[in-house]
Design a protein around this motif. Structure first.
Motif, PDB file in Angstrom:
ATOM      1  N   ARG A  45       0.847  -1.187   0.000  1.00  0.00           N
ATOM      2  CA  ARG A  45       0.000   0.000   0.000  1.00  0.00           C
ATOM      3  C   ARG A  45       0.881   1.235   0.000  1.00  0.00           C
ATOM      4  O   ARG A  45       2.040   1.148   0.425  1.00  0.00           O
ATOM      5  CB  ARG A  45      -0.847  -0.039   1.272  1.00  0.00           C
ATOM      6  CG  ARG A  45      -2.083   0.748   1.222  1.00  0.00           C
ATOM      7  CD  ARG A  45      -3.001   0.240   2.295  1.00  0.00           C
ATOM      8  NE  ARG A  45      -2.700   0.864   3.571  1.00  0.00           N
ATOM      9  CZ  ARG A  45      -3.470   0.672   4.641  1.00  0.00           C
ATOM     10  NH1 ARG A  45      -4.536  -0.101   4.554  1.00  0.00           N
ATOM     11  NH2 ARG A  45      -3.192   1.249   5.773  1.00  0.00           N
TER      12      ARG A  45
ATOM     13  N   GLY B  20      -1.523  -9.569   5.181  1.00  0.00           N
ATOM     14  CA  GLY B  20      -2.707  -8.713   5.158  1.00  0.00           C
ATOM     15  C   GLY B  20      -3.979  -9.520   5.267  1.00  0.00           C
ATOM     16  O   GLY B  20      -4.866  -9.210   6.051  1.00  0.00           O
TER      17      GLY B  20
ATOM     18  N   PRO C  40      -3.725  -4.748   8.025  1.00  0.00           N
ATOM     19  CA  PRO C  40      -2.590  -3.855   7.753  1.00  0.00           C
ATOM     20  C   PRO C  40      -1.913  -3.296   9.002  1.00  0.00           C
ATOM     21  O   PRO C  40      -0.881  -2.670   8.878  1.00  0.00           O
ATOM     22  CB  PRO C  40      -3.222  -2.740   6.932  1.00  0.00           C
ATOM     23  CG  PRO C  40      -4.638  -2.745   7.326  1.00  0.00           C
ATOM     24  CD  PRO C  40      -4.991  -4.155   7.665  1.00  0.00           C
TER      25      PRO C  40
END
Lengths: 268, 918
Positions: free
Chosen positions: B75, B220, B225
């Motif tokens: 991310r 994840g 996260p």
């Protein structure tokens, strides 16, 4: 049916003014006006005219309630800074429920659709009052529990949820308490299918149902992603309940008037 | 033809499944753009006004070697945010020193690995159906970077996710695949990639190295996260990056051209740890281009620019001196080429915009009016002028300024072209969609029309099939539809599914449509003939509707209407929770009335008088200052003297709806699905943390086993005399419960326990005593099944699909059992409730027609939302959220209808055996 003399009204109205102060003077004046309007009809009590007179009285009382709710949305802004229904919603909720509660109590004491039992001492009155308060509080808690069961957050936003429960109880439980007294059996009777024994019971059914349904429908816009200020919990629900209550107040006299031929009440 | 309503419903649903399949085939065209064989076109020559340019070849490569380090589910804030500062120090150092160009690349939904790899390598935007194909990735035929590299003689090495190997089976000179389906493994899967690095980095016999790390994605999926496992994994990635970069730098000293190291993610990670949808966290991925060719000024670390993920393909193609993939919609990342000479820069941009405008010409009929195309034409002309000046040897300030102007023009044109191409989503196959929708609609209308008859006492009715199928109308319809079919198929320029199947099957479809239409017409005329005598009957029946019936009716209608709004689809679980809450309150009200006010108060004067007497009593008591609750207590006490167990049961009955409400409220906190409230803490995540999990699992498994055994014993003792069938059904039910317990994630076991508990409570205290009819019980089962679908953590979004359930007890990925297990694990709620309905009705055994009624109701209530949704999706097909919100829901609805069809068939099989046996 007990008929009130104008003197009674005046004293009650004066007391009202003393308690609430200047902000409620307008309301008190309205109250007097409504009462005088309804007086001549109360005197004619024979036959079908009694029902018509009752309906008219009901109508005026309801109109008065609606006007007072509308007034609560902008009268406080003269006295409080930054008051608006959406931004300071909790304040409005408190004011609105207080106002509706007071008006309900006062109006029903004035109009007295269901005369209470003849033997009423002070002690009896006080016990009734206390019991009513306890019932009201219990109904608030019950509504709160139901709202939480419907998915409202349990710990955060507790005050908001509770005030929503309070205003819902004000719209539903309080008129029941005023009209029927703290009397569960009578409540059960009124809220069964053909249990109404007067037009007041009918209007009670309609307003209660419509406020609950209004609150129920008010939950619908919450998941929409419009990001409007009125979608914040619990504004849409309280507004829904309020609109439902007002709609019920408007609908019930009309409905009773249209169905007045079918509505035959057995004598109490 | 006389048919039982159950059989009729099952047939209808099976046909409806066919209709939905045809619709889906039209809605998700498999290939977005026609995959024509790539003929190597000569590169566009440099434009020049008047004189012809001497530069017609492709520009040479900018970089000698390219290493792509793809970290799954990386991310943007893992690199650019606080986590990046903390855990990726070397990457931070590179960014600060100015060796790297950093971007935030926006991935288009569906944010699932395979479509993202396709997007990275082809530069195009893959369709939604690629998600479904994700489990069975076919060879990528579209023009792509790897194919171009192979054609140009570059040697490509790949280590990582074996999706790449399926996509590019013969393209790599060396590869080692790791499987992405063992989610709990997040160490080995990365070590298997890293172990090759040392040897490969020493070697010189490759041009492109691709590394795909899966560990972060696995972490994840399992822990989200914010887990403590993320940090060490990022550190590991940073260490690998450092290793690669240092080795590249040491090699560069003797090399003529610089190297390029790309660090990117294929998709992001939602706050819950999944991916697949279009939230900001899922679509934002970091993109770092690291090379010694870049020298930015130190110190001014700018925030990363937002670009498209598809831009990487074009950039890499230019960087390697390859033609840009044909279907790429991306534009070159300009900072990569900004250090080249002006002529080269313009040449790159020109090549890119020529490629984009060609793509536009192929896809948009009115391409001349596109602003991007017009801008491109203007800039090409300016470019020609510039080249002319340049070739004339003009080397003044004017040339530089004009060049800058052309550059800006080109960049604007590229941006506009890229934008308008990205908007070009898949072309729908409207013809197939229409045919599918018509079949589905006809079935729903048929079901609705036959409702009054199907729910009558004998549960069987006449279907005017034979008479209507030989009527003139039928032949006429078949002829007209065939003619329409021929016209559409000969005139359509795009390939459509129905035209590609054999004409016999097409005629079969046409006959089906017209036969259904004829049946509907016949049924309609029949009902209109009978409408007068039945009008009074209908009025009588409508006044006899209870609150429960009204609630069921309005709930169903409300749910169907809510499907029109994307937010309501995202938050559909809220709708169902709301509905079952209201249902429970209504049931509570009914139970209450049943116990306190007698059953038929409306017409029972005696009861009414009784109540009045009570009221009078109360009044008296009240006058004597006795508390009302006390009077009722006394009243109850006197009655409890006689019937103590009954009173006990009565209180249990009164409490049961509230108990169910509390259960539902608890379950709702277990999994926060949806979008708006997804940030609320899951109770379930708390359960999966730590050792408590394991203990909970044991407790719950034991509890389930106990309930199963108890149910079995109960059915043996109580229902043995009734029939063996109900025993068998309970056995099947218990088997399914055990399977569900095996497949569900550990923290979801409470859902199963509560489901069993609620079923038991409802059966004992609500359905049996209140004697609801089969239709009401069916619809309640359906509602609860839907609610449990969401309680389990599902949503209308691909990200919550738990594929790990498909690998329970399997050594490797086997398609059929994995698919079956995944579907079952996803739809545990509806399936268990439906089987419970069947077992309940068969063990009740009060009416023989109950099961066929139930089957009919089940079919009806599933087909109404599907048909409404199909119409909605067709009308909203250009909606902004069509791919992110509406399409996944369509897939879910399709699978749900398929399951309903299976359940209905199962119902009638059970019903038939019942008829035969006695």
């Amino acid at each position: 049916m007990k008929i009130l003399r104008p003197k009674d009204v005046k004293t009650k109205g004066m007391r009202q003014i003393n308690v609430r102060g200047g902000s409620q003077r307008v309301l008190a004046l309205c109250l007097l006006f409504v009462h005088f309007e309804s007086l001549p009809y109360g005197e004619r009590l024979q036959g079908s005219t009694m029902k018509d007179a009752d309906i008219k009285r009901l109508f005026y009382v309801h109109i008065f309630c609606i006007v007072s709710i509308i007034l609560t949305t902008f009268i406080p802004s003269f006295f409080l800074e930054d008051f608006s229904v959406l931004e300071t919603h909790l304040t409005w909720l408190c004011i609105c429920s207080m106002c509706v509660a007071i008006i309900n109590v006062v109006l029903y004491l004035q109009v007295k659709p269901n005369p209470s039992s003849k033997r009423s001492s002070i002690f009896h009155k006080i016990s009734r009052l206390l019991k009513s308060c306890v019932y009201f509080f219990i109904s608030c808690l019950l509504f709160h529990a139901i709202i939480v069961l419907y998915g409202a957050p349990l710990i955060e936003l507790m005050l908001e949820t509770f005030l929503f429960a309070v205003i819902l109880s004000t719209f539903t439980t309080l008129p029941c308490l005023c009209l029927l007294g703290p009397n569960i059996k009578a409540w059960l009777r009124v809220f069964t299918r053909n249990g109404a024994t007067s037009i007041w019971d009918n209007s009670l059914q309609i307003t209660t149902m419509s406020s609950v349904i209004g609150a129920w429908l008010g939950a619908f816009p919450i998941p929409l992603d419009w990001e409007r200020p009125w979608q914040v919990w619990p504004i849409s629900c309280t507004l829904g309940a309020t609109f439902g209550y007002m709609a019920g107040l408007l609908i019930s006299p009309v409905w009773i008037y249209r169905n007045r031929k079918q509505l035959t009440y057995k004598s109490r | 033809m006389r048919l039982g309503s159950g059989v009729f419903a099952a047939c209808c649903v099976v046909i409806q499944v066919l209709g939905v399949a045809v619709f889906l085939r039209g809605f998700f065209p498999v290939s977005l753009r026609p995959v024509s064989q790539v003929q190597p076109q000569p590169p566009a020559p440099e434009p020049a006004a008047g004189t012809s340019s001497n530069w017609t070849q492709l520009p040479p490569a900018i970089f000698r070697k390219v290493i792509i380090m793809l970290v799954d589910a990386l991310r943007d804030d893992f690199v650019f945010g606080s986590k990046g500062v903390q855990f990726m120090p070397y990457t931070k150092y590179l960014m600060e020193k100015g060796f790297a160009h950093n971007f935030i690349a926006e991935a288009k939904p569906p944010t699932v690995t395979m479509p993202r790899i396709k997007a990275l390598m082809t530069g195009s935007i893959p369709g939604f159906i690629d998600v479904v194909m994700n489990f069975n990735s076919p060879v990528l035929l579209e023009d792509n970077l790897i194919g171009q590299a192979k054609a140009a003689g570059k040697r490509v090495i790949f280590y990582g996710d074996d999706t790449w190997i399926k996509l590019f089976p013969k393209h790599f000179v060396e590869y080692d695949g790791t499987t992405s389906f063992f989610v709990p493994d997040f160490k080995e899967v990365d070590d298997n990639v890293t172990r090759h690095l040392d040897t490969v980095l020493k070697r010189e016999d490759w041009d492109i190295l691709i590394l795909h790390y899966l560990g972060l994605d696995h972490i994840g999926h399992l822990t989200g996260p914010h887990s403590s496992l993320i940090g060490p994994k990022l550190k590991e990635m940073d260490y690998i990056l450092k290793k690669i970069h240092i080795s590249l730098l040491s090699k560069e000293k003797e090399a003529s051209l610089p190297h390029l190291l790309v660090l990117c993610g294929d998709h992001g990670m939602s706050e819950a740890g999944g991916h697949g949808a279009s939230s900001v966290e899922e679509v934002s991925t970091p993109l770092l281009l690291i090379s010694s060719a870049f020298h930015r000024k130190m110190g001014n670390l700018q925030p990363p620019k937002h670009v498209q993920q598809t831009d990487l393909a074009a950039t890499l193609a230019v960087g390697l001196g390859l033609p840009i993939p044909k279907n790429s919609v991306g534009s070159i990342l300009y900072p990569v080429v900004e250090k080249r000479t002006m002529r080269e820069q313009l040449r790159f941009l020109h090549l890119n915009s020529v490629q984009l405008s060609r793509l536009l010409q192929e896809n948009v009929p009115m391409y001349e009016k596109d602003p991007g195309f017009q801008q491109f034409k203007v800039s090409e002309k300016l470019h020609g002028n510039w080249i002319k000046l340049y070739l004339e040897g003009n080397n003044s300030e004017v040339l530089l300024n004009l060049g800058k102007k052309v550059l800006k023009q080109y960049l604007d044109a590229l941006k506009t072209l890229s934008m308008s191409l990205s908007k070009q989503v898949a072309q729908y196959d409207m013809y197939s969609m229409m045919v599918g929708a018509i079949i589905v609609l006809e079935i729903t209308i048929l079901l609705l029309l036959s409702t009054p008859k199907a729910l009558c006492q004998n549960a069987a009715f006449e279907i005017p099939l034979s008479s209507s199928s030989f009527s003139l109308l039928f032949y006429l319809m078949v002829l007209i539809l065939s003619a329409v079919h021929v016209i559409i198929c000969t005139s359509a320029e795009r390939t459509c599914f129905l035209c590609s199947i054999s004409w016999l099957m097409a005629v079969g479809v046409m006959m089906l449509i017209s036969a259904l239409l004829c049946v509907i017409v016949a049924l309609l005329t029949k009902t209109f003939e009978n409408v007068r005598p039945s009008a009074q009957n209908l009025a009588a029946s409508s006044s006899g509707w209870s609150e429960l019936d009204l609630l069921i009716l309005f709930g169903t209608l409300g749910h169907v209407l809510s499907l029109g709004a994307s937010s309501f689809i995202e938050e559909e679980h809220q709708t169902w929770y709301f509905l079952i809450n209201t249902l429970c309150l209504a049931l509570g009200h009914e139970v209450f009335r049943n116990h306190f006010l007698g059953k038929d108060l409306d017409h029972n004067l005696a009861v009414e008088q009784n109540i009045k007497k009570n009221a009078k009593n109360v009044l008296q008591y009240k006058n004597d200052y006795v508390d009302v609750p006390e009077t009722s207590k006394i009243y109850k006490a006197s009655s409890s003297m006689e019937l103590l167990p009954k009173v006990y049961e009565k209180w249990l009955q009164l409490a049961s709806p509230w108990f169910i409400l509390i259960c539902c409220r608890l379950l709702r906190t277990l999994n926060q699905t949806g979008v708006q409230w997804a940030h609320r803490l899951d109770f379930g995540h708390w359960l999966t943390r730590g050792i408590i999990e394991a203990r909970f699992v044991y407790v719950f498994v034991l509890g389930i086993l106990f309930t199963g055994i108890k149910d079995l014993l109960k059915s043996q003792i109580i229902f043995a005399d009734v029939s063996i069938k109900s025993l068998g059904l309970w056995d099947i039910y218990n088997g399914l419960v055990l399977l569900a317990a095996l497949l569900l994630r550990p923290h979801n076991l409470p859902v199963l326990v509560f489901s069993l508990l609620i079923q038991a409570v409802m059966t004992k205290f609500i359905w049996k005593p209140l004697k609801h009819d089969a239709a009401q019980v069916t619809i309640m089962h359906y509602w609860f099944g839907q609610a449990f679908f969401y309680f389990q953590g599902n949503s209308n979004n691909i990200a919550t699909l738990d594929i790990s359930a498909g690998f329970v007890g399997l050594e490797s990925f086997i398609e059929v059992p994995a698919l079956f297990l995944t579907v079952f694990a996803t739809y545990i709620g509806p399936i268990l409730w439906a089987i419970h309905l069947l077992s309940f009705l068969s063990s009740e055994n009060n009416r023989s027609s109950a099961i066929s009624h139930a089957s009919f109701c089940y079919a009806l209530i599933c087909s109404i939302p599907v048909s409404a949704y199909i119409i909605l999706v067709t009308s909203l097909r250009y909606h902004l959220f069509i791919w992110s919100v509406f399409s996944p829901k369509l897939l879910y609805e399709g699978v749900h209808l398929f399951i309903t069809a299976t359940i209905c068939v199962f119902f009638i099989v059970m019903d038939q055996t019942n008829l035969i046996k006695p």
